[in-house]
Design an enzyme around this catalytic site. Structure first.
Site, PDB file in Angstrom:
ATOM      1  N   LYS A 187      -4.705  12.615  -1.507  1.00  0.00           N
ATOM      2  CA  LYS A 187      -3.271  12.427  -1.752  1.00  0.00           C
ATOM      3  C   LYS A 187      -2.614  13.767  -2.103  1.00  0.00           C
ATOM      4  O   LYS A 187      -2.965  14.804  -1.543  1.00  0.00           O
ATOM      5  CB  LYS A 187      -3.058  11.343  -2.811  1.00  0.00           C
ATOM      6  CG  LYS A 187      -3.710  10.014  -2.426  1.00  0.00           C
ATOM      7  CD  LYS A 187      -3.308   8.873  -3.322  1.00  0.00           C
ATOM      8  CE  LYS A 187      -3.983   7.594  -2.864  1.00  0.00           C
ATOM      9  NZ  LYS A 187      -3.555   6.412  -3.656  1.00  0.00           N
ATOM     10  N   HIS A 213      -0.596   4.031   5.183  1.00  0.00           N
ATOM     11  CA  HIS A 213      -0.920   3.866   3.767  1.00  0.00           C
ATOM     12  C   HIS A 213       0.275   3.270   3.036  1.00  0.00           C
ATOM     13  O   HIS A 213       1.432   3.539   3.364  1.00  0.00           O
ATOM     14  CB  HIS A 213      -1.306   5.215   3.148  1.00  0.00           C
ATOM     15  CG  HIS A 213      -1.951   5.079   1.813  1.00  0.00           C
ATOM     16  ND1 HIS A 213      -1.215   4.883   0.653  1.00  0.00           N
ATOM     17  CD2 HIS A 213      -3.257   5.105   1.431  1.00  0.00           C
ATOM     18  CE1 HIS A 213      -2.044   4.791  -0.369  1.00  0.00           C
ATOM     19  NE2 HIS A 213      -3.281   4.920   0.069  1.00  0.00           N
TER      20      HIS A 213
END
Length: 312
Positions: free
Chosen positions: A70, A152
């Site tokens: 991330k 996502h």
């Protein structure tokens, strides 16, 4: 193995109201690019096809573990993480992928062991050009990326990407030779309203309508209520959705795709709960968030494949 994370209580109402999603109008895409598109070769061919399990999946499908870093890390912390991964002892029969932030992709691809492949966390919908802030598939390939994470929940619910936009991204990436980790999953309120299957199937259909092939797709089921919350779907909850996803593929794509496609679980997976989750027949690996930032713990998750071997 003991389970230290908080399991989310069982919610009723997973079953869908049976809309025929396969017969809904298809979305056409990339006509402008169609003359340039080509079918990709596999980033890393899935090895070994031996026996079929009761749910219709290939029982010897190779485990897949992805680490989604991330928006985390610095040059120094990533150097340390790569060093830990390079020295880790990983089971040989697991496909392992990590997804650093864009600005560190080159650092990672140039220093990480070839045992682990590198993924991007996002890609643009078509060829590069005047698209400020975007990254093209061609650029990702140029620096050695083999995969990209698309769909996502943070891209869906924070950035605002919709199903069709994500599907188009996947089609372009696949046609240009990147493997796709295709994420699906429901919000807490959708699960409580009995819409888990409806949501997941709708998201799947957006991929199915446009992708050229399923050969280089890994499906990641990530219930949004479990991502970064410390709450984890119980093994039984995850297995139930994975079985339903495989059944949808069988009915709406093909039995072969359903049997071969890897369906991995994501949502607060860590070194303590991965073993129990891995035992489930239709959990073919994991997409890991926070725990992937810790080299030794990520290695533990990769090596949880051994619990699946014991069950098998």
């Amino acid at each position: 193995m003991s389970m230290v994370s908080t399991y989310c209580p069982h919610f009723s109402g997973l079953r869908r109201s049976s809309p025929n999603l396969h017969n809904a109008p298809s979305q056409s895409f990339l006509q402008h690019f169609s003359s340039q598109l080509r079918l990709p070769s596999s980033p890393k061919p899935c090895r070994a096809v031996i026996a079929m399990s009761g749910s219709g999946k290939v029982s010897s499908t190779i485990f897949f573990v992805g680490g989604n870093w991330k928006c985390n890390g610095t040059k120094d912390s990533i150097t340390k993480l790569v060093s830990d991964l390079n020295s880790a002892k990983l089971e040989s029969d697991v496909d392992v992928v990590v997804a650093p932030p864009f600005v560190y992709l080159d650092q990672v691809t140039s220093s990480l062991t070839d045992r682990i492949e590198v993924s991007a966390q996002n890609s643009w919908i078509g060829k590069g050009g005047a698209f400020t802030g975007e990254i093209s598939v061609e650029q990702l390939k140029d620096i050695g990326c083999k995969w990209v994470i698309l769909g996502h929940s943070e891209r869906r619910h924070v950035i605002g990407e919709d199903d069709q936009f994500i599907g188009k991204k996947a089609a372009y990436a696949l046609n240009e030779g990147l493997g796709v980790i295709a994420c699906i999953g429901e919000l807490l309120e959708e699960r409580e309203a009995g819409k888990t299957f409806d949501v997941c199937f709708q998201q799947l259909k957006a991929f199915a309508d446009v992708v050229p092939s399923w050969d280089n797709i890994v499906i990641a089921y990530e219930p949004v209520w479990a991502i970064g919350t410390g709450k984890v779907a119980t093994p039984q909850q995850a297995q139930e959705v994975h079985v339903a996803v495989r059944d949808w593929l069988k009915k709406n794509v093909s039995e072969e795709v359903a049997s071969k496609t890897r369906i991995i679980y994501g949502g607060s997976v860590n070194g303590s709960n991965c073993g129990e989750l891995a035992k489930e027949e239709d959990i073919d690996g994991f997409l890991v968030g926070g725990a992937s930032l810790k080299g030794p713990e990520f290695a533990t998750i990769v090596n949880s494949v051994t619990t699946k071997k014991v069950v098998a």
